[in-house]
Motif scaffolding. Structure first.
Motif, PDB file in Angstrom:
ATOM      1  N   ARG A   5     -20.528   2.925 -12.998  1.00 45.10           N
ATOM      2  CA  ARG A   5     -20.210   3.829 -11.886  1.00 45.10           C
ATOM      3  C   ARG A   5     -19.453   3.084 -10.795  1.00 45.10           C
ATOM      4  NH1 ARG A   5     -25.068   7.346 -10.067  1.00 45.10           N
ATOM      5  NH2 ARG A   5     -24.960   7.868 -12.269  1.00 45.10           N
ATOM      6  N   PHE A   6     -19.857   1.826 -10.568  1.00 44.39           N
ATOM      7  CA  PHE A   6     -19.182   1.004  -9.564  1.00 44.39           C
ATOM      8  C   PHE A   6     -17.716   0.797  -9.957  1.00 44.39           C
ATOM      9  CE2 PHE A   6     -17.953  -3.227  -7.963  1.00 44.39           C
ATOM     10  CZ  PHE A   6     -18.034  -2.959  -6.612  1.00 44.39           C
ATOM     11  N   ALA A   7     -17.494   0.477 -11.243  1.00 43.89           N
ATOM     12  CA  ALA A   7     -16.128   0.252 -11.717  1.00 43.89           C
ATOM     13  C   ALA A   7     -15.292   1.522 -11.555  1.00 43.89           C
ATOM     14  CB  ALA A   7     -16.139  -0.193 -13.173  1.00 43.89           C
ATOM     15  N   ALA A   8     -15.891   2.670 -11.872  1.00 37.85           N
ATOM     16  CA  ALA A   8     -15.164   3.935 -11.751  1.00 37.85           C
ATOM     17  C   ALA A   8     -14.786   4.189 -10.299  1.00 37.85           C
ATOM     18  CB  ALA A   8     -16.030   5.080 -12.290  1.00 37.85           C
ATOM     19  N   SER A   9     -15.711   3.868  -9.390  1.00 35.46           N
ATOM     20  CA  SER A   9     -15.437   4.085  -7.971  1.00 35.46           C
ATOM     21  C   SER A   9     -14.323   3.171  -7.495  1.00 35.46           C
ATOM     22  CB  SER A   9     -16.724   3.850  -7.171  1.00 35.46           C
ATOM     23  OG  SER A   9     -16.430   3.779  -5.801  1.00 35.46           O
ATOM     24  N   VAL A  10     -14.325   1.929  -7.937  1.00 33.26           N
ATOM     25  CA  VAL A  10     -13.253   0.997  -7.560  1.00 33.26           C
ATOM     26  C   VAL A  10     -11.917   1.511  -8.078  1.00 33.26           C
ATOM     27  CG1 VAL A  10     -12.298  -1.306  -7.944  1.00 33.26           C
ATOM     28  CG2 VAL A  10     -14.726  -1.036  -7.381  1.00 33.26           C
ATOM     29  N   ALA A  11     -11.894   1.966  -9.326  1.00 32.54           N
ATOM     30  CA  ALA A  11     -10.650   2.465  -9.914  1.00 32.54           C
ATOM     31  C   ALA A  11     -10.141   3.672  -9.134  1.00 32.54           C
ATOM     32  CB  ALA A  11     -10.873   2.835 -11.377  1.00 32.54           C
ATOM     33  N   LEU A  12     -11.051   4.595  -8.793  1.00 33.71           N
ATOM     34  CA  LEU A  12     -10.662   5.796  -8.047  1.00 33.71           C
ATOM     35  C   LEU A  12     -10.039   5.430  -6.707  1.00 33.71           C
ATOM     36  CD1 LEU A  12     -10.751   8.910  -7.606  1.00 33.71           C
ATOM     37  CD2 LEU A  12     -13.002   8.570  -6.589  1.00 33.71           C
ATOM     38  N   HIS A  13     -10.710   4.501  -5.991  1.00 37.60           N
ATOM     39  CA  HIS A  13     -10.199   4.155  -4.669  1.00 37.60           C
ATOM     40  C   HIS A  13      -8.913   3.356  -4.748  1.00 37.60           C
ATOM     41  CE1 HIS A  13     -14.234   5.510  -3.506  1.00 37.60           C
ATOM     42  NE2 HIS A  13     -13.612   5.891  -2.414  1.00 37.60           N
ATOM     43  N   ALA A  14      -8.787   2.517  -5.786  1.00 35.15           N
ATOM     44  CA  ALA A  14      -7.524   1.792  -5.970  1.00 35.15           C
ATOM     45  C   ALA A  14      -6.394   2.799  -6.162  1.00 35.15           C
ATOM     46  CB  ALA A  14      -7.623   0.855  -7.162  1.00 35.15           C
ATOM     47  N   LEU A  15      -6.669   3.822  -6.961  1.00 36.53           N
ATOM     48  CA  LEU A  15      -5.674   4.863  -7.231  1.00 36.53           C
ATOM     49  C   LEU A  15      -5.298   5.596  -5.945  1.00 36.53           C
ATOM     50  CD1 LEU A  15      -4.440   6.186  -9.899  1.00 36.53           C
ATOM     51  CD2 LEU A  15      -6.036   8.046  -9.413  1.00 36.53           C
ATOM     52  N   LEU A  16      -6.318   5.962  -5.174  1.00 32.77           N
ATOM     53  CA  LEU A  16      -6.065   6.692  -3.925  1.00 32.77           C
ATOM     54  C   LEU A  16      -5.244   5.851  -2.952  1.00 32.77           C
ATOM     55  CD1 LEU A  16      -9.479   8.489  -3.273  1.00 32.77           C
ATOM     56  CD2 LEU A  16      -7.245   9.596  -3.459  1.00 32.77           C
ATOM     57  N   VAL A  17      -5.610   4.585  -2.831  1.00 30.41           N
ATOM     58  CA  VAL A  17      -4.893   3.714  -1.885  1.00 30.41           C
ATOM     59  C   VAL A  17      -3.457   3.516  -2.350  1.00 30.41           C
ATOM     60  CG1 VAL A  17      -4.757   1.376  -0.963  1.00 30.41           C
ATOM     61  CG2 VAL A  17      -6.958   2.571  -1.015  1.00 30.41           C
ATOM     62  N   ALA A  18      -3.260   3.317  -3.661  1.00 34.35           N
ATOM     63  CA  ALA A  18      -1.905   3.125  -4.183  1.00 34.35           C
ATOM     64  C   ALA A  18      -1.069   4.378  -3.933  1.00 34.35           C
ATOM     65  CB  ALA A  18      -1.954   2.802  -5.670  1.00 34.35           C
ATOM     66  N   ALA A  19      -1.645   5.550  -4.191  1.00 28.52           N
ATOM     67  CA  ALA A  19      -0.910   6.794  -3.995  1.00 28.52           C
ATOM     68  C   ALA A  19      -0.583   6.987  -2.515  1.00 28.52           C
ATOM     69  CB  ALA A  19      -1.721   7.979  -4.518  1.00 28.52           C
ATOM     70  N   ALA A  20      -1.527   6.649  -1.637  1.00 31.42           N
ATOM     71  CA  ALA A  20      -1.290   6.796  -0.203  1.00 31.42           C
ATOM     72  C   ALA A  20      -0.180   5.851   0.244  1.00 31.42           C
ATOM     73  CB  ALA A  20      -2.575   6.530   0.574  1.00 31.42           C
ATOM     74  N   ALA A  21      -0.198   4.617  -0.293  1.00 27.31           N
ATOM     75  CA  ALA A  21       0.836   3.648   0.081  1.00 27.31           C
ATOM     76  C   ALA A  21       2.205   4.151  -0.366  1.00 27.31           C
ATOM     77  CB  ALA A  21       0.531   2.289  -0.552  1.00 27.31           C
ATOM     78  N   LEU A  22       2.270   4.680  -1.575  1.00 29.28           N
ATOM     79  CA  LEU A  22       3.530   5.207  -2.108  1.00 29.28           C
ATOM     80  C   LEU A  22       4.033   6.381  -1.265  1.00 29.28           C
ATOM     81  CD1 LEU A  22       4.866   4.079  -4.637  1.00 29.28           C
ATOM     82  CD2 LEU A  22       4.019   6.053  -5.901  1.00 29.28           C
ATOM     83  N   THR A  23       3.088   7.230  -0.846  1.00 25.12           N
ATOM     84  CA  THR A  23       3.456   8.401  -0.039  1.00 25.12           C
ATOM     85  C   THR A  23       3.984   7.980   1.329  1.00 25.12           C
ATOM     86  OG1 THR A  23       1.694   9.620  -1.131  1.00 25.12           O
ATOM     87  CG2 THR A  23       2.614  10.601   0.864  1.00 25.12           C
TER      88      THR A  23
END
Lengths: 275, 317
Positions: A5-23
């Protein structure tokens, strides 16, 4: 299990941060370049941030290129459109929701059917009409098509439907006339949706390009987007200057949105989900 | 009773008067104009105006420029629409995901491009796409690729415009998807979980079917909006290179306001309207089929909550 669950949460937040940076990237870069000394953006390797931030381009824009004039024009047109659209659409939306009259159903059907018809369809005759009326090349000409709108009327209508009739009837029993009931009882209750409508209209009017481009022929009357497109033709080789112009054009609406986004998002999404 | 009638007139009058004069009359006049040879001479002197029947439409349908513009617009709608909706849905799912932090912040960030003026961001993206100094080609070069002349190559110009449009627009549909996701009752997930469905199966059998009406609504909004493509090619490519980004509305603008072929431009507008009405009718049919299959309650539809009624409250695009 916990680790997964921890790994999934890290992956989700990495994705969100990357998408926000791109935006955010094009917007941040826009501000960065606008602060660069002339010529710095056209270099290899490209720079992301200015070596020595300068406001010279903003000074040029507001000074020699008279951008304040266009800023004022955009503000006038957008605030005017907002004022009229909130007044007229709230009146009509309330009447459709809460007052019974002959032909109401067919009127609503016509309005709903016309909701998908874009304004561009009638743009040429509208231009000719405004020309006859002497409104071409004036801010009234820019304003006129956004003073009332079917979308705005519906936004208010959907909201006004949720006002209990008993509340309005109580005021009527107390002797209030219909206009009084609208103004003193219904309108204050509609305030959240009126903010939504105001933000949407302001944003639409500020960002509109095609219509002011057509109606305004005198370049001293241009709104910001039209002026910016014109400047871009002459100053393609000055990215730093153009980016400063883009910042000035984008910033006011962004600030309005950030200040009122809670109402705006709530109103827009409720309009799309409720019958 | 009489007082109420006066109130109705006073309240509805201004909005309906404005709509009638500046929306409905021009729309009908547009149809009439499309049957005439209204041009620059008629602007000056109405007696030069002649009724020509369907000739404008005949000329238009025989004109390769028009078909090119229609093809370009369809390209933008068919590729850009799904791309934009896909990104919106992905963003909404990520923001809505259980355990996601700072939801409000991410939602605001993803929405910011929607608030921008197309002309301003077109300027920004033109420099990003710059063949020599643009960051995009620089990034490609450091990966050993490119350079690509993004806006100067007829094969790349439209995809480049689509990428910018997706970036600018996805936040709007995202907030509608978010509202759709929030309206799915938690008990559906609990029931699916009791039945032993994992996250993925819950997504397939609960989330997706429940989002179907929202998706349909978002699709209609997006398709109608994307058919009106204008400012992006106007500012970024002026319809070029080689006409590869000239859209239907750009063609209408050029015919009408550059060449003053107003009759012809009105015909272009009406072909566009016919296409949009076709799209709307198609959407209505799909919605009927969808609610019919939900009512039968077969398969995936079983887990679906009653679809929120009439989602026609809103069109902003």
């Amino acid at each position: 299990m916990k680790l997964r669950r921890f790994a999934a949460s890290v992956a989700l937040h990495a994705l969100l941060v990357a998408a926000a940076a791109l935006t955010l990237f094009p917007l941040v870069w826009m501000v960065g370049v606008s602060l660069m000394p002339a010529g710095e953006a056209m270099a290899l390797p490209p720079r992301l941030l200015p070596s020595a931030p300068t406001l010279e381009h903003y000074r040029t824009l507001l000074g020699r290129l008279d951008l304040a004039r266009y800023l004022l024009a955009s503000a006038t047109v957008s605030l005017g459109a907002t004022l009229f659209s909130v007044a007229f659409n709230s009146m009509a939306g309330y009447a459709l929701a809460k007052l019974r009259f002959a032909g109401r159903e067919s009127l609503q059907r016509v309005l709903l059917a016309a909701l998908v018809v874009p304004g561009q369809i009638g743009m040429l005759p509208l231009f000719l009409l405004l020309r006859e009326m002497g409104l071409v090349n004036s801010y009234w000409g820019v304003l006129v098509p956004s003073m009332a709108g079917i979308f705005g009327i519906y936004l208010v209508r959907q909201y006004a439907l949720t006002i209990p009739d008993a509340l309005l009837d109580a005021a009527r029993v107390d002797g209030a006339g219909e206009l009084r009931v609208f103004y003193s009882i219904a309108l204050p209750l509609c305030r959240p949706i009126l903010v939504t409508l105001a933000v949407a209209t302001f944003m639409g009017a500020w960002n509109d390009f095609l219509w002011p481009l057509i109606v305004l022929t005198d370049d001293r009357l241009y709104t910001l987007p039209v002026a910016l497109a014109g400047l871009f033709g002459e100053h393609v080789q000055d990215p730093e200057l153009m980016m400063a112009g883009a910042v000035v054009t984008v910033l006011p609406v962004m600030l309005v949105f950030l200040a009122l986004q809670r109402y705006y998002i709530a109103g827009m999404t409720s309009g799309s989900l409720k019958g | 009773m009489r007082a109420r009638r006066i109130a109705v007139v006073l309240l509805l009058g201004p909005a309906l008067g404005l709509l009638g004069l500046f929306f409905f009359v021009p729309m009908i006049a547009s149809l009439a104009l499309s049957l005439t040879d209204f041009d620059i001479y008629a602007v000056a002197d109405r007696s030069a105006l002649r009724f020509v029947g369907l000739r404008n439409y005949q000329v238009l349908l025989g004109d390769p420029l028009f078909w090119r513009a229609l093809r370009n617009t369809l390209y933008f709608v068919v590729v850009g629409g799904p791309a934009s909706i896909g990104v919106s849905l992905a963003a909404a799912l990520a923001v809505h995901a259980r355990g996601a932090r700072l939801k409000g912040l991410f939602r605001t960030v993803f929405f910011l491009p929607v608030t921008t003026t197309i002309v301003a961001v077109a300027v920004v993206w033109r420099y990003l796409y710059h063949p020599r100094f643009g960051l995009l080609n620089y990034a490609l070069a450091s990966a050993g690729l490119g350079p690509v002349d993004w806006l100067g190559d007829p094969d790349w110009a439209m995809p480049s415009i689509i990428a910018m449009a997706v970036w600018k627009n996805f936040g709007f549909n995202m907030i509608i998807f978010l509202a759709g996701l929030q309206s799915i009752p938690e008990r559906l997930y609990e029931a699916a979980s009791l039945d032993g469905a994992g996250r993925w199966r819950q997504f397939l059998h609960v989330t997706l079917p429940a989002l179907a009406p929202t998706t349909l609504f978002v699709t209609l909004l997006t398709v109608i909006g994307y058919f009106q493509l204008f400012a992006e090619p106007y500012v970024m490519t002026q319809g070029g290179p080689a006409g590869s980004t000239r859209s239907v509305v750009l063609l209408m603008y050029e015919e009408g306001f550059r060449w003053w072929n107003i009759g012809m431009a009105a015909a272009v507008a009406f072909v566009l309207l016919a296409v949009l009405l076709g799209v709307t009718a198609l959407q209505a049919t799909v919605r009927r089929l969808l609610s019919a299959s939900a009512a039968r309650g077969g398969g995936a539809g079983a887990a679906q909550p009653p679809p929120p009624r009439a989602r026609k409250g809103k069109v902003t695009a």
